[in-house]
Design a protein around this motif. Structure first.
Motif, PDB file in Angstrom:
ATOM      1  N   VAL A   1      35.427  39.113  35.629  1.00 41.88           N
ATOM      2  CA  VAL A   1      36.407  38.451  36.487  1.00 41.88           C
ATOM      3  C   VAL A   1      35.890  38.455  37.914  1.00 41.88           C
ATOM      4  N   GLU A   2      36.116  37.317  38.575  1.00 39.25           N
ATOM      5  CA  GLU A   2      35.712  37.145  39.968  1.00 39.25           C
ATOM      6  C   GLU A   2      34.204  37.410  40.133  1.00 39.25           C
ATOM      7  N   ASN A   3      33.767  37.507  41.373  1.00 36.44           N
ATOM      8  CA  ASN A   3      32.361  37.791  41.660  1.00 36.44           C
ATOM      9  C   ASN A   3      32.260  38.176  43.133  1.00 36.44           C
ATOM     10  N   GLU A   4      31.617  39.293  43.400  1.00 32.50           N
ATOM     11  CA  GLU A   4      31.378  39.719  44.781  1.00 32.50           C
ATOM     12  C   GLU A   4      32.672  39.878  45.588  1.00 32.50           C
ATOM     13  N   LEU A   5      33.737  40.245  44.907  1.00 28.77           N
ATOM     14  CA  LEU A   5      35.001  40.532  45.590  1.00 28.77           C
ATOM     15  C   LEU A   5      35.043  42.040  45.841  1.00 28.77           C
ATOM     16  N   TYR A   6      34.989  42.425  47.074  1.00 30.16           N
ATOM     17  CA  TYR A   6      34.731  43.829  47.400  1.00 30.16           C
ATOM     18  C   TYR A   6      35.933  44.587  47.960  1.00 30.16           C
ATOM     19  N   ASP A   7      37.065  43.876  48.187  1.00 26.31           N
ATOM     20  CA  ASP A   7      38.164  44.568  48.872  1.00 26.31           C
ATOM     21  C   ASP A   7      39.533  44.262  48.280  1.00 26.31           C
ATOM     22  N   GLN A   8      39.588  43.827  47.009  1.00 29.43           N
ATOM     23  CA  GLN A   8      40.858  43.490  46.380  1.00 29.43           C
ATOM     24  C   GLN A   8      40.925  44.084  44.964  1.00 29.43           C
ATOM     25  N   PRO A   9      40.918  45.407  44.833  1.00 29.63           N
ATOM     26  CA  PRO A   9      40.896  45.996  43.490  1.00 29.63           C
ATOM     27  C   PRO A   9      42.128  45.643  42.656  1.00 29.63           C
ATOM     28  N   ASP A  10      43.296  45.571  43.280  1.00 29.84           N
ATOM     29  CA  ASP A  10      44.498  45.238  42.520  1.00 29.84           C
ATOM     30  C   ASP A  10      44.425  43.811  41.986  1.00 29.84           C
ATOM     31  N   HIS A  11      43.818  42.924  42.748  1.00 30.81           N
ATOM     32  CA  HIS A  11      43.690  41.531  42.309  1.00 30.81           C
ATOM     33  C   HIS A  11      42.799  41.434  41.071  1.00 30.81           C
ATOM     34  N   LEU A  12      41.780  42.262  40.990  1.00 26.45           N
ATOM     35  CA  LEU A  12      40.920  42.253  39.812  1.00 26.45           C
ATOM     36  C   LEU A  12      41.699  42.660  38.562  1.00 26.45           C
ATOM     37  N   VAL A  13      42.578  43.623  38.700  1.00 29.28           N
ATOM     38  CA  VAL A  13      43.426  44.017  37.568  1.00 29.28           C
ATOM     39  C   VAL A  13      44.359  42.874  37.183  1.00 29.28           C
TER      40      VAL A  13
ATOM     41  N   LEU B   1      34.515  44.633  26.599  1.00 28.31           N
ATOM     42  CA  LEU B   1      33.989  45.049  27.890  1.00 28.31           C
ATOM     43  C   LEU B   1      34.476  44.090  28.969  1.00 28.31           C
ATOM     44  N   TRP B   2      34.942  44.652  30.058  1.00 28.37           N
ATOM     45  CA  TRP B   2      35.348  43.877  31.226  1.00 28.37           C
ATOM     46  C   TRP B   2      34.516  44.363  32.403  1.00 28.37           C
ATOM     47  N   THR B   3      34.020  43.434  33.190  1.00 24.27           N
ATOM     48  CA  THR B   3      33.082  43.801  34.247  1.00 24.27           C
ATOM     49  C   THR B   3      33.452  43.134  35.562  1.00 24.27           C
ATOM     50  N   ALA B   4      32.867  43.665  36.633  1.00 24.63           N
ATOM     51  CA  ALA B   4      32.943  43.066  37.967  1.00 24.63           C
ATOM     52  C   ALA B   4      31.680  43.463  38.712  1.00 24.63           C
ATOM     53  N   THR B   5      31.277  42.644  39.647  1.00 26.81           N
ATOM     54  CA  THR B   5      30.100  42.997  40.444  1.00 26.81           C
ATOM     55  C   THR B   5      30.467  44.128  41.392  1.00 26.81           C
ATOM     56  N   GLY B   6      29.559  45.110  41.461  1.00 25.75           N
ATOM     57  CA  GLY B   6      29.861  46.311  42.220  1.00 25.75           C
ATOM     58  C   GLY B   6      29.100  46.454  43.516  1.00 25.75           C
ATOM     59  N   TRP B   7      28.193  45.473  43.798  1.00 22.89           N
ATOM     60  CA  TRP B   7      27.373  45.661  45.005  1.00 22.89           C
ATOM     61  C   TRP B   7      28.203  45.498  46.277  1.00 22.89           C
ATOM     62  N   GLY B   8      27.605  45.957  47.379  1.00 16.35           N
ATOM     63  CA  GLY B   8      28.339  45.956  48.647  1.00 16.35           C
ATOM     64  C   GLY B   8      29.429  46.994  48.695  1.00 16.35           C
ATOM     65  N   HIS B   9      29.258  48.087  47.912  1.00 19.20           N
ATOM     66  CA  HIS B   9      30.267  49.152  47.835  1.00 19.20           C
ATOM     67  C   HIS B   9      31.644  48.564  47.538  1.00 19.20           C
ATOM     68  N   ALA B  10      31.674  47.684  46.559  1.00 19.28           N
ATOM     69  CA  ALA B  10      32.917  47.023  46.196  1.00 19.28           C
ATOM     70  C   ALA B  10      33.975  48.041  45.777  1.00 19.28           C
ATOM     71  N   GLN B  11      35.199  47.784  46.186  1.00 16.24           N
ATOM     72  CA  GLN B  11      36.329  48.618  45.783  1.00 16.24           C
ATOM     73  C   GLN B  11      36.869  48.055  44.471  1.00 16.24           C
ATOM     74  N   LEU B  12      36.610  48.745  43.380  1.00 20.03           N
ATOM     75  CA  LEU B  12      37.033  48.296  42.068  1.00 20.03           C
ATOM     76  C   LEU B  12      38.154  49.187  41.545  1.00 20.03           C
ATOM     77  N   PRO B  13      39.025  48.656  40.724  1.00 16.92           N
ATOM     78  CA  PRO B  13      40.095  49.482  40.145  1.00 16.92           C
ATOM     79  C   PRO B  13      39.502  50.511  39.198  1.00 16.92           C
ATOM     80  N   PRO B  14      39.792  51.774  39.374  1.00 20.03           N
ATOM     81  CA  PRO B  14      39.151  52.820  38.572  1.00 20.03           C
ATOM     82  C   PRO B  14      39.359  52.614  37.073  1.00 20.03           C
ATOM     83  N   ASP B  15      38.242  52.667  36.345  1.00 22.96           N
ATOM     84  CA  ASP B  15      38.223  52.739  34.876  1.00 22.96           C
ATOM     85  C   ASP B  15      38.675  51.452  34.178  1.00 22.96           C
TER      86      ASP B  15
END
Length: 783
Positions: free
Chosen positions: A180-192, A207-221
């Motif tokens: 879902v999405e790509n290079e979204l680094y500051d909206q963890p709730d939106h990814l969920v 498996l569900w994935t998101a790009t993690g570069w740029g110290h992206a804030q991802l929803p845990p687990d």
């Protein structure tokens, strides 16, 4: 002497915390823990290559996916670009080249898994990152949980869900992961939210994935963070030299992030370097640079060793999921309302070609086999056998490892191990800046109570070398303690055949635990040295086969190829057996057919030899492959218009970078009319128009329609003609070329830069040739 002690006890991975994986009891269940993926109850190592269905002719998907599979790729990743499917609001198009369902079904038929990168924002150098223009014009805040935006996304996800109906894992389909999405680094709730919406629309995967570069804030687990790394960066400025961040990708180490990827679009600066939270997830990648695109202001050349060495470093550093972007090049479409590439006009800081998305990828924009295809395949052959074991192994760094990416003197090496066996990795290559050779090199690895010294006598690791050597690995029922050769997989024959290749010109030696070997025979010197059986005197090549019998009487074999021959090796099930094919021309296995691409006549070597092979070379059977009949006619080239003066540089006010020429600028271009004889299309294979030229930007038109373009960067410009056959025969091809100004603020690799600029600019069309890419098919009767 370089020494490393491997811990005997590797802490177990954390289990059960990730909200991912198949339901229990599924026969082909995919699960994930903090270290690796599993499938069918055993570790699983995916090899993923990006290929964009919507940017390639649907009529050629099957042929190209066979090439992808032949390169050792097991998973195909593809963007679903919103703008390709709903350019006008409410009007969806899933036909022709946009037929996602047909593409995924074709992958399934060929045994390839699929990762769907569904967006809604995708990037991929697509206009607005893939957003239709009307999304940006809507009264909403995109890429957030703004309800007005989510209502725009919902129909898209429902459409994707309908396309994938019956193709998800629940129905035995090939879709193993969704990004879902790509290079979204500051909206963890939106990814969920996006994950929940996708599931509600029928899009599902273990498996569900998101790009993690740029110290992206991802929803845990909730999502596995995927990482990347490129040897070059078309998004960097036009400075000479090598992008600073690219250096890190040629050093072994536990770091995963690369904050330069996507930095041209981030509005806040990345701070901090703590990656401790990533220990909850396996080290997975989706964008290891299979090459690099050319932006107008920065046009690098990426070479095969740059790509393969980077891939090997990621393997040594702990990767358990290799993902390449791009693995197969492609062509941007032109939409009904606009061109569909990112550009200064859309607010992107880098102007991209209108059409070309070749990416210098292992498989090119028109299916060309590149050197990087062969170099990466060498690693993939190894991973097909040892990847599952490698996935369970952790990184152990030597105490003298370099701690500064400016260090060009310290030899870069490491070990991945599970405490009982492992692999030793060495990298002495990086782009641009040549690394020195290292003399008198030996490694001592303390592993599971044994001291393993490899090689037995010091050797030189030459500049540019990169390789992996096994440590305490099984060969049948015997234990191979060390080998100065890189593993290439195991053939499932009457006796397992472990294939290796020579590395870096180092003499090949195989050292076994003598207690596990009853007999060894072959074209080599076999001697005992205490508790070790040492095999030397090997001459790598098609006849270098050593048979080993273990203490129980079971047999296995070791086949050692020379480095050049190993790059020609392909593997697959052919004519009822697991076979290794050596061919100077690229080959693809298509059911019980061997398809040989390209020109020239040469023998294909196959092991085990098929019954109908009439000659042999060592242990390989030889099958002659005749040259394609006939001679390619010449194209007729007529100069219609000479170029006007070179355009003055235009600088984009927002980015400060040079802008590409506009349509109006091409009124001053040199114009050539190229006529292609009908005889050029006599076969079914591709026909490439190859233009050797120097200048700024080229465009090719057929019947007034733009079909190809290139920001000149050195290599010849190749255009595949097969897909335009009827139009070309009716209209011919018009090529427009613009001169490059001496003061153009663009980066061109030093090796390609013009030596002179007569009158302040350069434009030269050196040659125009037609290059056939015939396909020769060998069937089970040898014809």
């Amino acid at each position: 002497m370089r020494r490393l002690d491997i811990p005997r006890q590797i802490p177990p991975p954390a289990e059960g915390h990730l909200r991912l994986g198949d339901l229990p009891g599924q026969p082909d269940a995919i699960t994930v823990n903090s270290r690796h993926l599993s499938r069918r109850g055993r570790p699983w190592f995916p090899i993923m290559g990006e290929f964009h269905y919507g940017r390639y002719p649907a009529a050629e998907w099957r042929e190209e996916l066979l090439k992808v599979r032949a390169g050792g790729v097991t998973v195909v990743a593809t963007y679903v670009f919103w703008i390709l499917h709903e350019e006008r609001r409410g009007v969806f198009d899933w036909s022709g080249d946009r037929d996602l369902r047909r593409f995924v079904t074709t992958c399934a038929e060929l045994g390839l898994d699929v990762v769907a990168r569904i967006g809604p924002w995708g990037h991929g150098e697509s206009r607005n990152g893939g957003f239709p223009d009307w999304v940006l014009e809507a009264d909403c805040v995109p890429r957030t949980d703004d309800p007005r935006y989510l209502e725009l996304v919902r129909p898209l996800f429902e459409q994707i869900g309908a396309q994938l109906a019956g193709l998800t894992r629940e129905h035995g389909g090939p879709v193993v992961a969704v990004q879902v999405e790509n290079e979204l680094y500051d909206q963890p709730d939106h990814l969920v939210t996006l994950k929940r919406m996708a599931k509600a629309a029928g899009i599902d995967a273990p498996l569900w994935t998101a790009t993690g570069w740029g110290h992206a804030q991802l929803p845990p687990d909730e999502l596995i963070p995927l990482f990347g790394g490129y040897s070059e960066a078309a998004w960097d400025t036009a400075h000479d030299g090598w992008p600073q961040q690219s250096r890190a990708h040629y050093f072994f180490g536990p770091g995963r992030d690369d904050d330069s990827i996507g930095a041209d679009l981030r509005t806040t600066e990345v701070t901090g370097s703590d990656e401790s939270h990533l220990a909850r997830y396996p080290f997975a990648t989706c964008e290891l640079g299979g090459g690099m695109y050319t932006s107008y202001h920065r046009r690098p050349i990426v070479k095969a060793p740059d790509i393969a060495a980077l891939g090997l470093v990621k393997l040594g550093s702990g990767s358990v999921w290799q993902g390449y972007y791009m693995y197969h090049g492609a062509s941007q479409k032109i939409g009904a309302l606009s061109t569909l590439q990112e550009s200064h006009a859309t607010g992107y800081p880098n102007d991209c070609p209108v059409i070309s998305y070749d990416f210098q990828a292992p498989l090119g924009e028109y299916g060309q086999f590149r050197d990087s295809f062969h170099h990466l395949r060498l690693q993939h052959l190894w991973l097909s056998a040892d990847g599952p074991d490698l996935a369970t192994m952790t990184l152990v760094m030597p105490p003298d490892a370099p701690d500064d990416t400016a260090d060009r003197e310290t030899l870069r090496w490491c070990v991945r191990s599970d405490g009982r066996s492992g692999f030793l990795f060495v990298n002495n290559h990086q782009p641009v800046e040549t690394l020195p050779a290292h003399e008198d090199v030996r490694f001592t690895v303390e592993l599971d109570g044994r001291e393993l010294v490899v090689p037995r006598e010091p050797v030189t690791v030459p500049s540019g070398a990169y390789f992996v050597w096994p440590l305490a690995r099984p060969v049948g029922g015997s234990l191979l303690l060390t080998a100065t050769a890189q593993p290439m997989g195991v053939l499932d024959a009457d006796e397992p055949v472990h294939v290796f290749c020579q590395t870096a010109g180092v003499p090949v030696e195989l050292v076994f635990d003598a207690a596990t070997v009853a007999e060894a025979e072959g074209p080599a010197t076999v001697e005992h040295d205490g508790d070790r059986l040492v095999i030397t005197g090997l001459v790598p090549g098609p006849g270098c086969l050593v048979r080993v019998r273990d203490a129980s009487g079971a047999r296995a074999a070791v086949l050692v190829l020379d480095a050049a021959t190993a790059l020609t090796a392909a593997r697959g099930t052919l004519w009822g057996a697991d076979r290794l094919v050596l061919s100077e021309r690229p080959v693809v296995i298509d059911e019980d057919r061997l398809v040989v691409y390209g020109q020239g006549s040469s023998d294909v070597r196959i092991f085990p030899a098929p019954d109908f092979a009439t000659r042999t070379d060592g242990v390989f059977g030889l099958l002659p492959v005749p040259a394609a009949a006939g001679q390619m006619p010449e194209a007729k080239v007529e100069e219609v218009q000479q170029a006007g003066p070179a355009r003055r540089p235009v600088i984009d006010a927002a980015s400060g970078r040079a802008s590409a020429p506009t349509d109006a600028d091409f009124e001053q271009a040199a114009v050539y009319r190229i006529t292609v004889p009908v005889e050029a299309f006599a076969g079914e294979g591709e026909v490439l128009l190859r233009l050797d030229w120097a200048g700024d930007v080229g465009r090719a038109y057929v019947g007034g329609r733009l079909v190809a373009d290139q920001f000149w960067y050195g290599p010849a410009w190749e255009i595949g003609l097969r897909r335009f056959r009827e139009e070309i025969l009716e209209h011919g091809i018009e090529v427009r070329l613009l001169p490059l100004s001496e003061d153009a603020p663009v980066f061109i690799s030093p090796e390609a830069r013009p030596a002179a600029y007569p009158d302040g600019s350069v434009l030269e069309l050196r040659s125009v040739t037609l290059v056939p890419v015939p396909r020769t098919v060998i069937t089970e009767d040898g014809r």
